[in-house]
Write an enzyme that holds these catalytic residues in place. Structure first.
Site, PDB file in Angstrom:
ATOM      1  N   HIS A  74       0.772  -1.277   0.070  1.00 34.29           N
ATOM      2  CA  HIS A  74       0.226   0.029  -0.287  1.00 34.29           C
ATOM      3  C   HIS A  74       0.725   1.475   0.405  1.00 34.29           C
ATOM      4  O   HIS A  74      -0.117   2.497   0.518  1.00 34.29           O
ATOM      5  CB  HIS A  74      -1.142   0.134   1.358  1.00 34.29           C
ATOM      6  CG  HIS A  74      -2.028  -1.198   1.269  1.00 34.29           C
ATOM      7  ND1 HIS A  74      -2.102  -1.481   2.259  1.00 34.29           N
ATOM      8  CD2 HIS A  74      -2.372  -1.699   0.334  1.00 34.29           C
ATOM      9  CE1 HIS A  74      -3.475  -2.282   1.816  1.00 34.29           C
ATOM     10  NE2 HIS A  74      -3.515  -2.567   0.347  1.00 34.29           N
ATOM     11  N   LYS A 116      -2.928  -8.972  -6.708  1.00 37.43           N
ATOM     12  CA  LYS A 116      -3.263  -9.947  -7.580  1.00 37.43           C
ATOM     13  C   LYS A 116      -4.241 -10.637  -7.573  1.00 37.43           C
ATOM     14  O   LYS A 116      -4.710 -10.595  -5.853  1.00 37.43           O
ATOM     15  CB  LYS A 116      -1.682 -11.294  -8.117  1.00 37.43           C
ATOM     16  CG  LYS A 116      -2.045 -11.679  -8.762  1.00 37.43           C
ATOM     17  CD  LYS A 116      -1.441 -11.141 -10.201  1.00 37.43           C
ATOM     18  CE  LYS A 116      -1.124 -11.799 -11.076  1.00 37.43           C
ATOM     19  NZ  LYS A 116      -0.525 -11.612 -12.743  1.00 37.43           N
TER      20      LYS A 116
END
Ligand code: NAD
Length: 484
Positions: A74, A116
């Protein structure tokens, strides 16, 4: 500094895929002086959801489907990464692939963290209607868990998914969040009519071409391998004539003047030292069902043997793990461009490097797809096609300049020459031109950065690429004032 944390995963084994990625990370981190805490934070997978949901089959029965989404880093938002539909998808794999996305984005300066997704199905066993139900339900779950959104996490196609699935995701997202003006930017890899960007389909192959061309532009590096600088005239063997392999081969041939001497597919391989016409091979395969027996070319029954053909550049663009310790010593190529993910095993990598082969690593070389996804996301947020505001203006401006030059010169161009100059020079950039130009700049710049690190640290290109990623992510944390 050598990181002290073991190469294990939070949820996987020390031998899993995520641990393998972490070992590459650790090898690179040893050449940096970042604090262990920062390295640990960069390596860690920040968030992951695992869920199951029922879907109704066409025959009325119910299947329960397992699904994942991992947001590895992040440090930049949104996170970005494909969704794969495959029966063997697991938590370790999505974490590993999400981590690679973080590093890939950092290497090419695409301002996203890595992510992903995975849905544990064999897509070939489901009808289009069933796949639509699965895709919409998966999206619904991601929305509920806040794992999708233009500023949160933006999926893209991967194995088993394509533009059709991306359009379903976008439509589901828009229906559920109808006040989100930026809903189009919730996913990339969409069809052009649904907010996709021109040039996305060929982006990975085009990026491979730009990356290999940049490598070949360094005369000193080429000299070490007994090669001349430049792409023109280089002999190339391509494994895999799918999306990445086809576009790489075609663009290397058409724009780089390279000579494609070998092509390998599932059914076998073909070789012609005088060069194969890539589009003619594709047409031959379409009509005969095979690349074999292409006029003028020699057949190679065992497809994998094509990797050992004499050539300057070998581009594996099909599968992982195709160059191993078994065949590494037979490879004759001087340059290996890793278009596929993980085509060279760790042992083979070392053997090839010891022989002076230049390996251009996948984590950099196949970043064209995510780079152009970034351009698609920008287009969606700006709500205007790239080039729409400026194209006609540029065209007129170029014409005005040419006419002014004509007026200023004592001897005026004849009208025919002026018209032909206006036609050749006086055009504005289309969306495709801008996408290609942005991709070219991105790939060339990133290669040069990695190469400088390679020279400074005395490491190989893969380690240098990871060092580049680690330094950039560490800098993001430092810039946020989170770490010193
Ligand atoms: P694809 O399915 O379009 O093409 C793969 C091709 O390889 C197919 O034509 C297939 O028949 C062929 N192939 C399969 N097994 C083979 C074998 N044993 N020998 C020779 N050929 C074989 O897939 P793709 O999208 O081109 O992806 C290829 C690789 O590139 C994968 O590793 C993928 O993860 C990686 N990649 C793709 C993208 C992208 O944008 N498509 C982006 C990054 C990385």
């Amino acid at each position: 500094m050598t990181p002290s944390a073991p190469a294990t995963t939070q949820n996987g084994s020390a031998h899993g895929f995520f641990a393998q990625v972490n070992r590459m990370f650790d090898a690179a981190a040893a050449h940096t002086d970042h604090l262990e805490g920062i390295l640990h934070q960069i390596r860690a997978c920040d968030g992951i959801v695992r869920f199951e949901f029922p879907i109704k089959r066409d025959d009325g029965s119910i299947d329960v489907v397992q699904a994942y989404r991992a947001e590895h880093s992040h440090h930049k938002k949104p996170t970005k990464g494909g969704i794969r539909y495959a029966p063997n998808v697991n938590v370790d794999e999505v974490m590993a692939l999400a981590a690679l996305m973080s590093y890939k984005c950092a290497i090419v300066d695409v301002p996203f963290g890595g992510a992903k997704g995975g849905v544990c199905i064999d897509a070939r066993q489901y009808s289009a209607a069933e796949l639509e139900r699965i895709t919409r339900r998966y999206t619904f779950e991601l929305i509920r868990k806040n794992f999708i959104g233009p500023g949160v996490d933006v999926p893209a196609p991967d194995y088993g998914t394509g533009s059709r699935e991306m359009a379903w995701i976008m439509d589901t997202y828009n229906q559920m969040t109808d006040d989100d003006l930026n809903g189009l930017a919730s996913v990339t890899g969409k069809p052009v009519g649904q907010g996709g960007v021109r040039g996305r389909t060929e982006a990975t192959g085009r990026g491979v071409y730009y990356g290999v061309r940049e490598a070949c532009s360094y005369a000193r590096d080429m000299e070490r391998m007994g090669l001349d600088a430049g792409m023109a005239g280089k002999t190339v063997v391509i494994q895999g004539l799918g999306n990445v392999g086809y576009h790489t081969a075609r663009i290397m041939q058409d724009e780089g003047d390279a000579v494609i001497v070998g092509i390998a597919e599932i059914e076998g391989a073909i070789y012609d030292p005088d060069g194969l016409d890539v589009d003619a091979v594709v047409e031959h395969r379409r009509t005969t069902g095979s690349i074999l027996d292409f006029p003028g070319a020699r057949n190679i029954a065992e497809s994998a043997k094509a990797l050992e053909l004499p050539c300057d550049v070998l581009v594996p663009a099909a599968l992982e793990g195709v160059i191993t310790e078994e065949n590494a010593s037979n490879i004759q190529a001087k340059i290996i461009g890793e278009a596929a993910n993980g085509p060279v095993t760790a042992q083979a990598d070392q053997m090839l490097r010891e022989r002076g082969v230049l390996l251009i690593p996948d984590v950099y070389l196949n970043a064209g797809g995510v780079t152009v996804s970034y351009f698609e996301w920008l287009r969606n947020l700006s709500h205007v096609r790239h080039g729409r505001m400026s194209r006609r203006f540029e065209e007129r401006n170029a014409e005005r300049i040419l006419r002014a030059v004509d007026e200023l010169t004592a001897e005026h161009f004849d009208n025919e020459l002026l018209d032909s100059l206006i036609e050749r020079i006086g055009f504005g950039a289309s969306e495709q031109d801008l996408v290609n130009s942005g991709l070219e700049d991105t790939m060339a710049f990133a290669y040069d950065e990695i190469r400088i690190i390679r020279e400074e640290k005395g490491v190989d290109m893969r380690t240098a690429a990871f060092i580049s990623a680690i330094n950039k992510i560490a800098k993001s944390y430092a810039d946020m004032g989170i770490f010193p």
